[in-house]
Design an enzyme around this catalytic site. Structure first.
Site, short mmCIF file in Angstrom:
data_model
loop_
_atom_site.label_atom_id
_atom_site.label_comp_id
_atom_site.label_asym_id
_atom_site.label_seq_id
_atom_site.Cartn_x
_atom_site.Cartn_y
_atom_site.Cartn_z
N ASP A 1 -5.08 23.30 -8.06
CA ASP A 1 -5.15 22.34 -8.93
C ASP A 1 -4.55 22.91 -10.39
OD1 ASP A 1 -6.47 20.66 -11.10
OD2 ASP A 1 -8.28 20.36 -9.87
N ARG B 1 0.87 -1.25 -0.05
CA ARG B 1 -0.25 -0.06 0.02
C ARG B 1 0.80 1.11 -0.06
NH1 ARG B 1 -3.81 -1.02 4.45
NH2 ARG B 1 -2.25 0.08 5.80
N TYR C 1 -13.29 22.80 -9.38
CA TYR C 1 -13.94 21.61 -9.86
C TYR C 1 -14.92 20.96 -8.98
CZ TYR C 1 -13.76 16.56 -11.37
OH TYR C 1 -14.23 15.12 -11.56
N LYS D 1 -6.17 13.12 -16.93
CA LYS D 1 -6.18 14.00 -17.86
C LYS D 1 -5.22 14.28 -18.83
CE LYS D 1 -10.05 14.87 -15.97
NZ LYS D 1 -10.59 15.89 -15.05
#
Ligand SMILES: *Cc1c(COP(=O)(O)O)cnc(C)c1O
Length: 395
Positions: free
Chosen positions: A186, A61, A114, A211
């Site tokens: 962002d 992890r 967003y 993206k």
């Protein structure tokens, strides 16, 4: 060059970092690309090793060589202290916000942020005792007046991915820091190739790696890069929450990054050509592209950015829903769908609705978001020209 995740390779140009960063063939039997590592259990040879907990990998992890291959490239590009790959861009936003606050604290979010990030703040952080406020994306140094003693994080997005207001990160950073808060940015639109928020004073940079980094519309991923001072808080929260990205996904992000500079250059050129052309077409009320001189924040863009992205807004003269349908339903090359950053062009009608609270979207007309892919620009123009004719006929 191959310094895992330490960000020491900043002397190289971005093209070189993207080509060589994160690859350590000597550790991979000479294979050029770091292969997909899958694994939960990592073995300890002796009790002394188990007790020391000092080997490079302890448990799946926490990461593996494939995830680190991505992280070290993004660290170098952003000029960060470290980066963590997480399962989505939204996870990058939620982890970054949680890393900054506890019950009783306050956060400020740009009204252009967003929308799912807003929903997390309103739907979860509020429930955990954090107050959430929004600010005008064009507030600039006015942010200082909104800061409260308990304001611990400011979330900016420059430019906003629906409305394209550009935010002056240096100005916001100064106001946030003066008030004792961290600035999270962002940076998905410009990528670190064209905008470096940490150098402008931000503390944490998040990406929807889904993206531009991935570039082929086939993986969900996010990254969080921070300064040295912010790192421990971010990594602690990520570890506590158990967020982890698989080696399979990481491999595809690493592959996408190899061509990021080339793709961004092409996206930039094509998007600008089409945005400039659209500005001159009948029925177009406004084109929202920060690199066009007509954009209200063009000066901030010029000062802080070295290039522009694939995505921009198109506002058409007011008309009913039937005209919007006439525009999008018969496009031949542009497709309609969420996300962006792939090789294929997209056109998304946007209904601002609840996405704004402090400064409602006042622009008359119908807003569309265009992502310009790698089809020939003339073919794309023809597709849009036909759509504009259908739109005006349906008005
Ligand atoms: C898509 C997007 C996100 C979220 O990324 P996911 O990987 O879809 O969770 C965050 N910020 C911006 C600007 C985006 O466009």
């Amino acid at each position: 060059m191959n310094d895992y995740n330490s960000g020491k390779s900043q002397a190289y140009s971005v093209e070189t970092l993207l080509t060589h960063g994160g690859r350590i063939p000597d550790e991979q039997f000479g294979f050029v690309n770091t292969p997909v590592y899958r694994g939960s259990t990592i073995l300890f040879k002796t009790l002394a090793d188990l007790d020391a907990q000092s080997q490079r990998y302890l448990y799946g992890r926490a990461g593996n060589p494939t995830t680190e291959a991505v992280e070290s490239v993004v660290t170098a590009l952003e000029g960060a202290y470290r980066t963590k790959l997480v399962p989505s861009g939204l996870a990058a936003i939620t982890i970054a916000l949680m890393a900054c606050v506890k019950a009783g604290d306050d956060i400020l979010i740009t009204d252009s942020a967003y929308e799912p990030g807003r929903k997390f703040a309103d739907g979860y952080l509020e429930r955990m005792g954090v107050s959430v406020r929004y600010f005008d994306p064009r507030i600039g140094s006015g942010l200082g007046a909104l800061m409260q003693p308990n304001t611990k994080a400011v979330l900016a997005e420059s430019p906003g991915s629906l409305t394209f207001e550009v935010q002056d990160i240096a100005v916001l950073a100064e106001a946030a820091h003066a008030g004792g808060a961290r600035l999270i940015v962002d940076n998905s639109w410009a990528t670190p190739l064209y905008h470096k928020p940490l150098a402008l004073g931000a503390d944490i940079v998040v990406h929807a790696a889904t993206k531009m980094f991935v570039g082929h519309s086939d993986v969900m991923a996010g990254t969080i890069s921070t300064t040295e001072a912010a790192w421990d808080d971010v990594e602690r929260i990520r570890t506590l929450l158990g967020f982890f990205s698989s080696g399979d996904d990481a491999y595809l992000v690493a592959r996408g990054l190899r061509t990021l500079a080339l793709r961004m250059k092409e996206h930039q050129e094509r998007a600008l050509a089409i945005a400039g052309w659209l500005e001159k077409q009948d029925g177009v009320a406004q084109v929202l592209h920060p690199a066009l001189p007509s954009h209200p924040d063009h000066d901030i863009w010029k000062k802080n950015f070295t290039g522009s992205g694939s995505l921009f807004g198109l506002v058409l003269e007011p008309a009913g829903r039937q005209a919007v349908a006439a525009f999008v339903d018969h496009l031949e090359l542009f497709s309609m769908g969420y996300s962006w950053g792939g090789y294929e062009s997209l056109c998304l009608p946007v209904r601002m609705g609840k996405a704004r609270s402090v400064r409602p979207w006042a622009q008359e007309g119908n807003l569309f978001r265009l992502h310009i892919g790698f089809e020939a620009p003339d073919d794309l123009k023809a597709d849009l020209a036909a759509a504009l004719v259908r739109y005006s006929a349906a008005r």
